[in-house]
Design a protein around this motif. Structure first.
Motif, PDB file in Angstrom:
ATOM      1  N   ALA A 160       5.446  -7.957   5.715  1.00 42.04           N
ATOM      2  CA  ALA A 160       5.121  -7.711   7.119  1.00 42.04           C
ATOM      3  C   ALA A 160       5.468  -6.279   7.510  1.00 42.04           C
ATOM      4  N   TRP A 161       6.623  -5.833   7.033  1.00 40.05           N
ATOM      5  CA  TRP A 161       7.026  -4.450   7.346  1.00 40.05           C
ATOM      6  C   TRP A 161       6.055  -3.451   6.741  1.00 40.05           C
ATOM      7  N   LEU A 162       5.649  -3.693   5.480  1.00 40.88           N
ATOM      8  CA  LEU A 162       4.697  -2.788   4.831  1.00 40.88           C
ATOM      9  C   LEU A 162       3.361  -2.793   5.557  1.00 40.88           C
ATOM     10  N   PHE A 163       2.929  -3.968   5.987  1.00 43.52           N
ATOM     11  CA  PHE A 163       1.666  -4.064   6.722  1.00 43.52           C
ATOM     12  C   PHE A 163       1.712  -3.216   7.991  1.00 43.52           C
ATOM     13  N   PHE A 164       2.815  -3.305   8.720  1.00 48.21           N
ATOM     14  CA  PHE A 164       2.914  -2.551   9.968  1.00 48.21           C
ATOM     15  C   PHE A 164       3.083  -1.063   9.705  1.00 48.21           C
ATOM     16  N   ASP A 165       3.978  -0.715   8.767  1.00 51.14           N
ATOM     17  CA  ASP A 165       4.295   0.692   8.525  1.00 51.14           C
ATOM     18  C   ASP A 165       3.164   1.437   7.820  1.00 51.14           C
ATOM     19  N   LYS A 166       2.526   0.796   6.857  1.00 51.34           N
ATOM     20  CA  LYS A 166       1.497   1.466   6.056  1.00 51.34           C
ATOM     21  C   LYS A 166       0.075   1.147   6.514  1.00 51.34           C
ATOM     22  N   GLY A 167      -0.049   0.147   7.377  1.00 51.68           N
ATOM     23  CA  GLY A 167      -1.377  -0.217   7.855  1.00 51.68           C
ATOM     24  C   GLY A 167      -1.588   0.046   9.328  1.00 51.68           C
ATOM     25  N   VAL A 168      -0.761  -0.603  10.149  1.00 49.54           N
ATOM     26  CA  VAL A 168      -0.949  -0.506  11.600  1.00 49.54           C
ATOM     27  C   VAL A 168      -0.694   0.912  12.107  1.00 49.54           C
TER      28      VAL A 168
END
Length: 384
Positions: A160-168
């Protein structure tokens, strides 16, 4: 109208992360493009740091007539840099805090009441980041929602953190989301007359008074976007310090895509609203707002003085333009859905002769007041 031989310009840019040197480079490019369009020879000198501020000397020549414009660029890039300095998580936290305060102050309600597109502009960055946070939260708790082993949260939370940091965050960067958060934080600072904003206003007011010691055919205050609030606050402070500062000076006050109501609608913006009333009632000032329907990032059709309790003042006059009259068909098609790009078009160069051009207003031979009666699709008579 008679041509202007000398002009004193105070330029208050919008919330762009540009210092005076960068604004100068943009102005040079715009002048070169507009000069070709209108058949004017512009000479734009370098930025000089003097006691009265960041100064640029511009000269235009038309039919042998020379017009000299001394332009002071009052940028606020140092404040923008400070607002953007914290780590991303803190900028998001402070951004949402500012958004909540905009709502509780009653300003957000007024945006939607008077200019619903500007209300959507306010909501956009918050909805974008909130959606990203919600999706990240769903990823984090997905093992629990799917009724599988809770130990899988050891994988889902980092995912979830990677999704937000690297995606969102990179995706939201395309829409300058964190910069918009900083913009709303700054709107609160200006509206509530907080120390950082007040110190900037005091400094610029002193510099304006110093520059006004120079004689000129006309004085032009011109602002773009957020710069309208700053220009109004500075002009108001100038008149507090020296009530006769504009007497017999042929002063024009022009806002381009002005968003003064962004700050003035905040409940505690009493001092800014007072400055608006002072300027609107000043007999030596010609104040007009240039607005464009293609630009959703301002309060279209809204009269700044009327909506801040000064409906009896009679100023400013709203002057509407269309960017399709000043841009080539190709350039207009390319940019018309890029709202931030269209919002900047007020201060950029023209492809076609039309009723409005930023360089023509600030450095050309025509009096600034002559643009009050402009027709968007008709160039000034001298350049038809």
């Amino acid at each position: 109208m008679a041509s202007v031989s000398s002009r004193l310009v105070f330029y208050f840019p919008g919330f762009d992360p540009l210092d005076a040197a960068a604004h100068h480079r943009r102005y040079e490019r715009s002048a070169a493009q507009s000069g070709k369009t209108f058949g004017l020879d512009y000479g734009v000198g370098p930025v000089q740091e003097v006691e009265a501020g960041s100064r640029v000397e511009a000269v235009s020549i038309s039919d042998g007539q020379e017009t000299k414009s001394t332009i002071y660029i009052h940028d606020h890039n140092s404040i923008i840099s400070d607002l953007r300095a914290p780590p991303t998580w803190k900028q998001i936290l402070l951004g949402f805090k500012a958004g909540a305060e905009i709502i509780t102050s009653g300003a957000a309600f007024r945006y939607f009441r008077h200019a619903w597109r500007f209300g959507l502009f306010f909501l956009f960055p918050y909805l974008l980041i909130f959606t990203g946070l919600l999706l990240a939260a769903l990823i984090a708790v997905s093992p629990l929602l799917l009724h599988v082993s809770p130990f899988l949260c050891l994988l889902s939370v980092p995912a979830a953190w990677l999704f937000f940091d690297k995606g969102v965050i990179p995706f939201s960067g395309r829409f300058h989301t964190l910069h918009l958060f900083a913009d709303w934080r700054f709107a609160l600072m200006v509206g509530r007359d907080e120390p950082v904003a007040r110190a900037w206003i005091e400094d610029k007011a002193q510099k304006v008074l110093l520059a006004l010691q120079t004689s000129s055919d006309e004085v032009l205050f011109v602002s773009h976007s957020m710069g309208a609030s700053l220009a109004l606050a500075v002009a108001g402070r100038v008149l507090e310090l020296k009530p006769d500062a504009f007497d017999r000076r042929n002063v024009s006050f022009v806002t381009l895509g002005g968003a003064a109501l962004q700050c003035a609608f905040i409940a505690k913006a009493t001092r800014l609203r007072d400055s608006i009333g002072t300027l609107a009632r000043h007999g030596e000032v010609t104040w007009f707002d240039i607005q464009c329907l293609s630009d959703p990032i301002h309060l279209y059709k809204c009269n700044t003085a009327h909506l801040t309790g000064h409906g009896d003042a009679g100023q400013p006059k709203i002057v509407r333009i269309k960017f399709k009259h000043s841009l080539s068909d190709e350039r207009y098609r390319k940019n018309k859905l890029n709202f931030l790009r269209m919002h900047r078009q007020y201060v950029l160069g023209s492809d076609r002769k039309s009723g409005f051009d930023f360089t023509l207003l600030t450095a050309g031979p025509l009096p600034a007041a002559s643009f009050v009666g402009l027709k968007s699709d008709v160039p000034p008579a001298a350049f038809q």
